[in-house]
Motif scaffolding. Structure first.
Motif, mmCIF file in Angstrom:
data_model
loop_
_atom_site.group_PDB
_atom_site.id
_atom_site.type_symbol
_atom_site.label_atom_id
_atom_site.label_comp_id
_atom_site.label_asym_id
_atom_site.label_seq_id
_atom_site.Cartn_x
_atom_site.Cartn_y
_atom_site.Cartn_z
ATOM 1 N N ASN A 295 0.813 -1.220 0.000
ATOM 2 C CA ASN A 295 0.000 0.000 0.000
ATOM 3 C C ASN A 295 0.847 1.270 0.000
ATOM 4 O O ASN A 295 0.312 2.375 0.059
ATOM 5 C CB ASN A 295 -0.959 0.016 1.197
ATOM 6 N N TYR A 296 2.167 1.128 -0.046
ATOM 7 C CA TYR A 296 3.065 2.271 -0.195
ATOM 8 C C TYR A 296 3.942 2.021 -1.423
ATOM 9 O O TYR A 296 5.104 1.619 -1.297
ATOM 10 C CB TYR A 296 3.936 2.455 1.054
ATOM 11 N N PRO A 297 3.403 2.211 -2.628
ATOM 12 C CA PRO A 297 4.144 1.895 -3.856
ATOM 13 C C PRO A 297 5.422 2.722 -3.976
ATOM 14 O O PRO A 297 5.454 3.897 -3.593
ATOM 15 C CB PRO A 297 3.148 2.246 -4.968
ATOM 16 N N PRO A 298 6.481 2.118 -4.502
ATOM 17 C CA PRO A 298 7.773 2.804 -4.615
ATOM 18 C C PRO A 298 7.717 4.105 -5.405
ATOM 19 O O PRO A 298 8.484 5.028 -5.137
ATOM 20 C CB PRO A 298 8.660 1.766 -5.323
ATOM 21 N N ASP A 299 6.813 4.183 -6.374
ATOM 22 C CA ASP A 299 6.729 5.400 -7.174
ATOM 23 C C ASP A 299 6.284 6.589 -6.328
ATOM 24 O O ASP A 299 6.732 7.713 -6.530
ATOM 25 C CB ASP A 299 5.744 5.197 -8.331
ATOM 26 N N ALA A 300 5.402 6.325 -5.381
ATOM 27 C CA ALA A 300 4.912 7.392 -4.508
ATOM 28 C C ALA A 300 5.767 7.537 -3.257
ATOM 29 O O ALA A 300 5.917 8.633 -2.720
ATOM 30 C CB ALA A 300 3.463 7.118 -4.114
ATOM 31 N N PHE A 301 6.334 6.424 -2.804
ATOM 32 C CA PHE A 301 7.156 6.434 -1.591
ATOM 33 C C PHE A 301 8.491 5.759 -1.911
ATOM 34 O O PHE A 301 8.693 4.580 -1.598
ATOM 35 C CB PHE A 301 6.439 5.695 -0.451
ATOM 36 N N PRO A 302 9.393 6.477 -2.570
ATOM 37 C CA PRO A 302 10.650 5.870 -3.028
ATOM 38 C C PRO A 302 11.497 5.279 -1.905
ATOM 39 O O PRO A 302 12.253 4.335 -2.128
ATOM 40 C CB PRO A 302 11.372 7.031 -3.724
ATOM 41 N N ASP A 303 11.378 5.831 -0.707
ATOM 42 C CA ASP A 303 12.147 5.318 0.431
ATOM 43 C C ASP A 303 11.264 4.588 1.432
ATOM 44 O O ASP A 303 11.698 4.316 2.558
ATOM 45 C CB ASP A 303 12.868 6.469 1.146
ATOM 46 N N GLY A 304 10.035 4.288 1.043
ATOM 47 C CA GLY A 304 9.106 3.695 1.989
ATOM 48 C C GLY A 304 8.688 4.720 3.032
ATOM 49 O O GLY A 304 8.786 5.929 2.825
ATOM 50 N N ILE A 305 8.206 4.231 4.162
ATOM 51 C CA ILE A 305 7.900 5.113 5.292
ATOM 52 C C ILE A 305 9.164 5.176 6.133
ATOM 53 O O ILE A 305 9.468 4.281 6.911
ATOM 54 C CB ILE A 305 6.716 4.567 6.115
ATOM 55 N N ARG A 306 9.914 6.246 5.948
ATOM 56 C CA ARG A 306 11.276 6.313 6.486
ATOM 57 C C ARG A 306 11.400 7.375 7.570
ATOM 58 O O ARG A 306 10.892 8.490 7.433
ATOM 59 C CB ARG A 306 12.253 6.605 5.347
ATOM 60 N N ILE A 307 12.103 7.009 8.637
ATOM 61 C CA ILE A 307 12.369 7.954 9.724
ATOM 62 C C ILE A 307 13.858 7.916 10.063
ATOM 63 O O ILE A 307 14.538 6.911 9.828
ATOM 64 C CB ILE A 307 11.533 7.638 10.986
ATOM 65 N N HIS A 308 14.344 9.026 10.604
ATOM 66 C CA HIS A 308 15.754 9.149 10.970
ATOM 67 C C HIS A 308 15.889 9.354 12.473
ATOM 68 O O HIS A 308 15.216 10.218 13.051
ATOM 69 C CB HIS A 308 16.391 10.335 10.242
ATOM 70 N N PHE A 309 16.758 8.581 13.073
ATOM 71 C CA PHE A 309 17.009 8.692 14.509
ATOM 72 C C PHE A 309 18.215 9.587 14.756
ATOM 73 O O PHE A 309 19.308 9.327 14.247
ATOM 74 C CB PHE A 309 17.256 7.308 15.117
ATOM 75 N N HIS A 310 17.988 10.639 15.545
ATOM 76 C CA HIS A 310 19.049 11.527 16.003
ATOM 77 C C HIS A 310 19.206 11.335 17.511
ATOM 78 O O HIS A 310 18.382 10.689 18.151
ATOM 79 C CB HIS A 310 18.690 12.990 15.727
ATOM 80 N N PHE A 311 20.238 11.938 18.068
ATOM 81 C CA PHE A 311 20.408 11.844 19.516
ATOM 82 C C PHE A 311 19.318 12.601 20.267
ATOM 83 O O PHE A 311 18.999 12.258 21.402
ATOM 84 C CB PHE A 311 21.783 12.373 19.932
ATOM 85 N N ASP A 312 18.765 13.626 19.654
ATOM 86 C CA ASP A 312 17.771 14.435 20.357
ATOM 87 C C ASP A 312 16.343 14.178 19.890
ATOM 88 O O ASP A 312 15.428 14.917 20.248
ATOM 89 C CB ASP A 312 18.096 15.925 20.210
ATOM 90 N N GLY A 313 16.128 13.149 19.082
ATOM 91 C CA GLY A 313 14.761 12.860 18.658
ATOM 92 C C GLY A 313 14.712 12.058 17.373
ATOM 93 O O GLY A 313 15.741 11.651 16.821
ATOM 94 N N VAL A 314 13.497 11.843 16.902
ATOM 95 C CA VAL A 314 13.264 11.097 15.664
ATOM 96 C C VAL A 314 12.642 12.054 14.651
ATOM 97 O O VAL A 314 11.680 12.763 14.972
ATOM 98 C CB VAL A 314 12.335 9.892 15.901
ATOM 99 N N TYR A 315 13.178 12.068 13.436
ATOM 100 C CA TYR A 315 12.765 13.043 12.438
ATOM 101 C C TYR A 315 12.297 12.362 11.154
ATOM 102 O O TYR A 315 12.612 11.197 10.892
ATOM 103 C CB TYR A 315 13.923 13.998 12.132
ATOM 104 N N ASN A 316 11.580 13.140 10.376
ATOM 105 C CA ASN A 316 11.045 12.638 9.115
ATOM 106 C C ASN A 316 12.167 12.330 8.130
ATOM 107 O O ASN A 316 13.083 13.126 7.938
ATOM 108 C CB ASN A 316 10.101 13.698 8.519
ATOM 109 N N GLY A 317 12.073 11.163 7.493
ATOM 110 C CA GLY A 317 13.075 10.790 6.504
ATOM 111 C C GLY A 317 12.509 10.693 5.101
ATOM 112 O O GLY A 317 13.220 10.320 4.166
ATOM 113 N N CYS A 318 11.224 11.021 4.945
ATOM 114 C CA CYS A 318 10.596 10.946 3.626
ATOM 115 C C CYS A 318 10.826 12.236 2.852
ATOM 116 O O CYS A 318 10.915 13.313 3.435
ATOM 117 C CB CYS A 318 9.093 10.692 3.765
#
Length: 324
Positions: free
Chosen positions: A36-59
Motif C-alpha cells: 500500500n506504499y508503492p515505490p513510485d509514490a514512496f521511493p524510500d518507503g515510510i522512512r524515519i531518521h534517529f538523532h540523539f535528540d529525537g526522531v525526524y522525518n526521513g521521507c
C-alpha cells in the motif's frame, strides 16, 4: 614527546569535530515498505531518521518524472494558494518547496494498530539531556588533549562548572524539564487515553531526569578527583566518549525492545510481543522493515577510531614516563 602531543591533540580535535557534527546528524534510519506504499509514490518507503535528540522525518517528495509527481500536487496548499489551472499552470513549478509525507506521524499511525505507543515516547530522559552529555564528553576530550596535569585539571574544572550551570538553568530555571514532561504526557496519550497511568509515567520521567542530572554532576566531581590523584585516570577522558557508537546501539536496541514488548491491549490487532529489527531487514505482516546505520553513525565510528589511537599514544607516554 612534542610530536606525540601534537598527534594526540590533532586526533582529539578531529574526534571532537566529528562528535559535535554527529549530534546534529541522523545516526540511524528505519524504513517500512508495503504494497500500500508503492515505490513510485514512496521511493524510500515510510522512512524515519534517529538523532540523539529525537526522531525526524526521513521521507522526501517524489522526484520529477514519477507518476506521483505528474498526477498530484505535493506541496501543502495554504489559504493564499490559488486553485490549480491545468492550462495556465502547466509549466509552473507547483511543487516548489514541497516536502515529503510526515513519515513519523505515518509510522505512529501504523504502529498504534498493534498497540505501540508513539515514537516520541521513547528515550524520554536521554533525548532532552543528550546535549549535556555531549558537552560533558567534549570537556573530557579537550582536557585529554592537554599534555600537562595543571591545564588538564583547569579545563575539566572550568568546563564542568559551565556544563553543570547550563544544565541546571536550562532544565529548572527555564522550565525545560517541566515543558518536556508535559509534551511527553500529551504524546503518550495520543492514541491510548489513560490519564492516570500516563501521569505516573510523566512523574517517573521527572524523577529519573533529576537523578541523571545530579548524578552527572557527581560524576564530574569524581572525574576531576580521579585525574588529580591517579595519573592513568586521564585515559578515561578519551575512553568514555570513544564508546559513543556502543552507547547509541545499546540505547536504540533497548528502546526497540521496550516498544515491542509493551504493546497496549487496546490495539486494533493483537500480536505477540516481538523484538523490532535493530539491524538489517525484518518482516511483520505485510510490512518489510529496514534498519541500518546512517552517515551520522559513521562519524561516531570516526570518533572511536581517533580517540582510541590518541589513547594508545598517551598510554605509551605514561608507560615511558614522558606524560604527566
Amino acid at each position: 614527546m612534542e610530536k606525540q602531543n601534537r598527534i594526540v591533540g590533532g586526533l582529539t580535535l578531529v574526534a571532537l569535530i566529528a562528535m559535535v557534527t554527529a549530534y546534529f546528524a541522523p545516526i540511524w534510519w528505519v524504513s517500512l515498505t508495503a504494497p500500500n506504499y508503492p515505490p513510485d509514490a514512496f521511493p524510500d518507503g515510510i522512512r524515519i531518521h534517529f538523532h540523539f535528540d529525537g526522531v525526524y522525518n526521513g521521507c522526501k517528495a517524489a522526484g520529477k518524472g514519477t507518476r506521483m509527481a505528474s498526477e498530484i500536487i505535493q506541496k501543502d496548499l495554504g489559504h493564499d494558494d490559488e486553485r490549480y489551472n491545468p492550462i495556465t499552470d502547466a509549466k509552473k513549478d507547483v511543487d516548489k518547496g514541497a516536502q515529503g509525507l510526515d513519515c513519523v506521524h505515518e509510522m505512529n499511525t501504523i504502529n498504534h494498530y498493534v498497540g505501540m505507543f508513539p515514537i516520541a515516547t521513547g528515550a524520554p530522559v536521554e533525548k532532552p539531556l543528550a546535549k549535556f552529555f555531549f558537552a560533558f564528553f567534549a570537556v573530557m576530550m579537550l582536557a585529554f588533549a592537554m599534555p600537562g596535569k595543571k591545564p588538564r585539571l583547569a579545563v575539566l574544572t572550568a568546563g564542568f562548572l559551565g556544563v553543570a550551570a547550563w544544565m541546571i538553568v536550562d532544565q529548572f530555571f527555564l522550565g525545560h524539564l517541566a515543558s518536556h514532561v508535559d509534551s511527553y504526557v500529551k504524546e503518550a496519550g495520543t492514541f491510548f487515553k489513560e490519564p492516570e497511568k500516563i501521569k505516573v509515567w510523566g512523574d517517573n520521567v521527572t524523577t529519573i531526569s533529576k537523578i541523571v542530572i545530579f548524578g552527572l554532576i557527581a560524576v564530574m566531581a569524581i572525574v576531576i578527583a580521579g585525574v588529580a590523584r591517579v595519573r592513568s585516570f586521564q585515559l578515561l577522558l578519551a575512553l568514555v566518549p570513544a564508546m559513543l557508537p556502543l552507547y547509541f546501539v545499546i540505547t536504540y536496541a533497548g528502546w526497540l525492545w521496550f516498544f515491542g514488548h509493551n504493546l497496549h491491549p487496546w490495539g486494533a490487532f493483537t500480536v505477540k510481543p516481538f523484538m523490532p529489527t535493530v539491524f538489517g531487514e525484518g518482516k511483520v505482516a505485510q510490512f518489510s522493515t529496514f534498519s541500518y546505520p546512517y552517515w551520522g553513525y559513521g562519524l561516531l565510528v570516526l570518533v572511536f577510531v581517533c580517540l582510541m589511537l590518541a589513547l594508545l599514544i598517551r598510554r605509551k607516554q605514561l608507560r615511558e614516563g614522558s606524560a604527566e
